[in-house]
Write an enzyme that holds these catalytic residues in place. Structure first.
Site, PDB file in Angstrom:
ATOM      1  N   GLU A 272       0.692  -1.196   0.096  1.00 40.93           N
ATOM      2  CA  GLU A 272      -0.055  -0.026   0.008  1.00 40.93           C
ATOM      3  C   GLU A 272       0.903   1.252   0.011  1.00 40.93           C
ATOM      4  O   GLU A 272       0.716   2.066   0.890  1.00 40.93           O
ATOM      5  CB  GLU A 272      -0.867   0.094   1.329  1.00 40.93           C
ATOM      6  CG  GLU A 272      -2.003  -1.134   1.171  1.00 40.93           C
ATOM      7  CD  GLU A 272      -3.099  -1.324   2.107  1.00 40.93           C
ATOM      8  OE1 GLU A 272      -2.953  -0.287   3.207  1.00 40.93           O
ATOM      9  OE2 GLU A 272      -4.073  -1.851   2.023  1.00 40.93           O
TER      10      GLU A 272
ATOM     11  N   GLU B  45      -5.801  -7.868  -1.495  1.00 38.04           N
ATOM     12  CA  GLU B  45      -6.609  -7.729  -0.479  1.00 38.04           C
ATOM     13  C   GLU B  45      -8.166  -7.209  -0.482  1.00 38.04           C
ATOM     14  O   GLU B  45      -8.357  -6.442  -1.411  1.00 38.04           O
ATOM     15  CB  GLU B  45      -6.019  -6.887   0.537  1.00 38.04           C
ATOM     16  CG  GLU B  45      -4.604  -6.981   1.282  1.00 38.04           C
ATOM     17  CD  GLU B  45      -4.464  -6.078   2.254  1.00 38.04           C
ATOM     18  OE1 GLU B  45      -5.057  -5.506   2.772  1.00 38.04           O
ATOM     19  OE2 GLU B  45      -2.952  -5.989   2.222  1.00 38.04           O
TER      20      GLU B  45
END
Length: 347
Positions: free
Chosen positions: A133, A252
């Site tokens: 991320e 995810e």
């Protein structure tokens, strides 16, 4: 968990190949490693191989969990060589870049003490993920992050040409992107990342996207979040079909049980929305190729859980849905080409 996953027909597990500083650190300080912890990672890879699971291994965290870029910045600051105490100096400070490259080199050339295979030559490793991320909010133009990704993906490929490489993006569009309206809010275009621009780098083999509508929207009901998720998933498949010409993995996705209107049945609906769109894409040889839930656990490790995790067989509808998706995707590729659990499970 690897054994349980294999029984559900799961073929790829994403996990961390880092723990920087702090408790049970793999990298104690820049270039200093705890051999005992490294042998634990050796064991994870050997066990994955034994169960026919391949690993997507992430090399550093943008977030503070397990050290992340904050820890690298702290190290440089403590040694008196850091340019700035800002977290984002991870991306532009030459000393920190050197720390990270050294880490990458050590991991990629590590010889597994159990199998005797160097990580960079191990077919059990499905791919490397550069960073979990990434965000560089001090430069919303995205130039700083783009330059760092270009440098680091080139560096990884210079050491390991055997493995696929992805960035680890959440999937947000930058301020100049014609797709910024698809973002969950204006804030998402100010994070210094851009899905299409970042992914459109030669050394990036497939793209990654995360899906957390309840982190992104606090005032929407479940049905509205569902509609948004459909749009989000389809948008990224379209980017990869038409522009990037690369596969996309939704690495995810999760639905929090802390939402005030949460019902257990919503998770199955939410998962199904995502998995159905991916299946339809895969069936017509599109770029949607797979999704990794955050997160499945086995009994007895509740201390590692968060508000997204679940033990799949404790929710039979999700257990069944997971096996169904494993088989649907396996059948597209031809069951005869599958080995072990999948062939048995799906025939």
């Amino acid at each position: 968990m690897l054994q349980a996953g294999a029984k559900m027909g799961l073929t790829v597990c994403r996990t961390w190949a880092f723990n920087d500083g702090g408790y049970e650190a793999l990298q104690i300080s820049p270039g200093q490693f705890d051999e005992r912890v490294f042998q634990a990672l050796d064991y994870v890879i050997a066990e994955a191989s034994r169960h026919g699971i391949r690993l997507l291994l992430s090399l550093v965290n943008n977030l503070q969990a397990y050290g992340g870029k904050t820890q690298y910045v702290k190290w440089a600051w403590q040694e008196g060589i850091g340019l700035s105490s800002s977290n984002d100096s991870f991306f532009f400070d030459p000393s920190i870049r050197k720390y990270f490259k050294n880490y990458v080199l050590t991991v990629l050339t590590r010889k597994n003490t159990i199998t005797g295979i160097e990580y960079r030559n191990d077919p059990t490793i499905f791919a490397w993920e550069l960073i979990n991320e990434p965000r560089c909010m001090s430069d919303p133009s995205g130039d700083t992050l783009q330059e760092w990704i270009e440098e680091m993906t080139g560096f990884i490929k210079s050491i390991d040409k055997n493995h696929l490489l992805t960035i680890g993006l959440e999937g947000f569009y930058g301020p100049k992107s014609p797709k910024s309206a698809v973002n969950p809010g204006e804030w998402a275009s100010t994070l210094g990342s851009d899905f299409v621009r970042n992914s459109n780098i030669t050394n990036v083999d497939f793209t990654s996207v995360h899906i957390y509508p309840d982190h992104w929207f606090h005032d929407l009901g479940f049905e509205e979040k569902q509609r948004y998720v459909s749009k989000w998933v389809r948008s990224h498949i379209e980017d990869c079909d038409k522009e990037l010409k690369k596969p996309v993995m939704f690495t995810e996705y999760g639905l929090s049980n802390q939402n005030k209107d949460f019902q257990a049945s919503q998770r199955e609906q939410f998962y199904r929305t995502i998995l159905d769109i991916i299946y339809k894409s895969a069936k017509k040889k599109g770029s949607g190729v797979g999704a990794l839930v955050w997160q499945f656990l086995v009994e007895g490790i509740e201390e590692y859980n968060d508000d997204f995790g679940l033990v799949p067989w404790e929710t039979p509808s999700i257990h069944k849905l997971t096996i169904q998706q494993s088989c649907r995707l396996a059948i597209i590729q031809g069951l005869n080409q599958q080995t072990g659990n999948l062939k048995q499970l799906c025939s």
